[in-house]
Design an enzyme around this catalytic site. Sequence first.
Site, short mmCIF file in Angstrom:
data_model
loop_
_atom_site.label_atom_id
_atom_site.label_comp_id
_atom_site.label_asym_id
_atom_site.label_seq_id
_atom_site.Cartn_x
_atom_site.Cartn_y
_atom_site.Cartn_z
N HIS A 143 0.85 -1.21 -0.16
CA HIS A 143 0.18 0.07 -0.06
C HIS A 143 0.80 1.08 -0.25
O HIS A 143 0.74 2.37 -0.82
CB HIS A 143 -0.93 0.08 1.55
CG HIS A 143 -1.90 -1.19 1.33
ND1 HIS A 143 -2.26 -1.96 2.47
CD2 HIS A 143 -2.83 -1.37 0.44
CE1 HIS A 143 -3.17 -2.80 2.22
NE2 HIS A 143 -3.88 -2.37 1.01
N LYS A 145 -17.30 -5.51 7.20
CA LYS A 145 -16.32 -6.24 6.65
C LYS A 145 -15.21 -6.91 7.77
O LYS A 145 -14.48 -7.49 7.32
CB LYS A 145 -15.33 -5.16 5.94
CG LYS A 145 -15.77 -5.29 4.40
CD LYS A 145 -14.51 -4.79 3.44
CE LYS A 145 -14.89 -4.79 1.92
NZ LYS A 145 -14.05 -4.42 1.02
N ARG A 195 -1.88 -6.54 -8.31
CA ARG A 195 -0.91 -7.49 -7.90
C ARG A 195 -0.64 -8.59 -9.19
O ARG A 195 -0.09 -8.44 -9.98
CB ARG A 195 -1.01 -8.12 -6.69
CG ARG A 195 -0.84 -7.18 -5.51
CD ARG A 195 -1.21 -7.68 -4.20
NE ARG A 195 -2.83 -7.80 -4.16
CZ ARG A 195 -3.60 -8.20 -3.37
NH1 ARG A 195 -2.90 -8.16 -2.21
NH2 ARG A 195 -4.81 -8.46 -3.35
N SER A 247 -3.05 -7.66 2.87
CA SER A 247 -3.34 -7.32 4.43
C SER A 247 -3.85 -8.74 5.29
O SER A 247 -3.39 -8.91 6.18
CB SER A 247 -4.58 -6.29 4.64
OG SER A 247 -4.21 -5.01 4.22
O1 PNS Z 1 -9.11 -2.79 0.16
P1 PNS Z 1 -10.31 -3.31 -0.55
O2 PNS Z 1 -11.28 -3.95 0.68
O3 PNS Z 1 -10.03 -4.18 -1.52
O4 PNS Z 1 -11.17 -2.06 -1.08
C1 PNS Z 1 -12.56 -2.07 -1.47
C2 PNS Z 1 -13.37 -0.79 -1.55
C3 PNS Z 1 -13.07 0.20 -0.20
C4 PNS Z 1 -12.34 -0.02 -2.73
C5 PNS Z 1 -14.48 -1.07 -2.05
O5 PNS Z 1 -15.10 -1.94 -1.15
C6 PNS Z 1 -15.55 0.12 -2.24
O6 PNS Z 1 -15.22 1.09 -3.05
N1 PNS Z 1 -16.57 0.23 -1.37
C7 PNS Z 1 -17.64 1.44 -1.25
C8 PNS Z 1 -18.94 0.88 -1.66
C9 PNS Z 1 -19.12 1.29 -3.12
O7 PNS Z 1 -18.69 2.21 -3.68
N2 PNS Z 1 -19.45 0.24 -3.96
C10 PNS Z 1 -19.65 0.37 -5.40
C11 PNS Z 1 -18.44 -0.17 -6.30
S1 PNS Z 1 -18.18 -1.59 -6.51
#
Ligand code: PNS
Length: 163
Positions: free
Chosen positions: A17, A41, A90, A128
């Site tokens: 990150h 989550k 990745r 993570s």
């Molecule tokens: O680190 P992560 O858990 O892969 O991040 C995921 C994240 C936070 C980017 C994603 O879950 C997110 O954007 N959540 C907010 C809800 C949203 O906007 N959903 C619509 C897009 S799929």
Amino acid sequence: MKIAVYPGSFDPCTNGHLSIIRRTAAVFDRVYVAILNNNSKNPLFTLDERIDFLTRITRDLPNVEIDCFSGMLIDYVHAKNAQVIIRGLRAVSDFEYEFQMALTNRKLAPDVETLFMATEARYSYLSSSIVKEVATLGGCLDDLVPDEIREDILQKTNKMGVL
Ligand code: PNS
């Protein structure tokens, strides 16, 4: 002013990150690292802990701001007047989920671009979840997470004793 949002769970943030944050900060005028505030989550680290970790490791990056959001990412991106969402890639295994998310966000907000940044090869295995597993099992976190936060992660996982 070119503004990027780098969203994620950051539970906890890793060297992978941090590498993406540094490289994004070198390209954009301003970068918001946006932590998803969503207890469904079941994050191991509290929102405050995750904010604290990210704040400490980005201290030397004046154009980076650590923030959090709930609800739709795209609403947050608009509120910050950002043009771009950054996601790290990745391996091929990341692609399907990332592509789905990028296309959904594009459907919801065609004015916002998702840009994928390839991970540094040395961090391509890192996540993570891997950090939490290694820490919980008493392994060494050297090179996996920034030095400044390594002990805090170990302390928390020692206390929890479970994944
Ligand atoms: O680190 P992560 O858990 O892969 O991040 C995921 C994240 C936070 C980017 C994603 O879950 C997110 O954007 N959540 C907010 C809800 C949203 O906007 N959903 C619509 C897009 S799929």
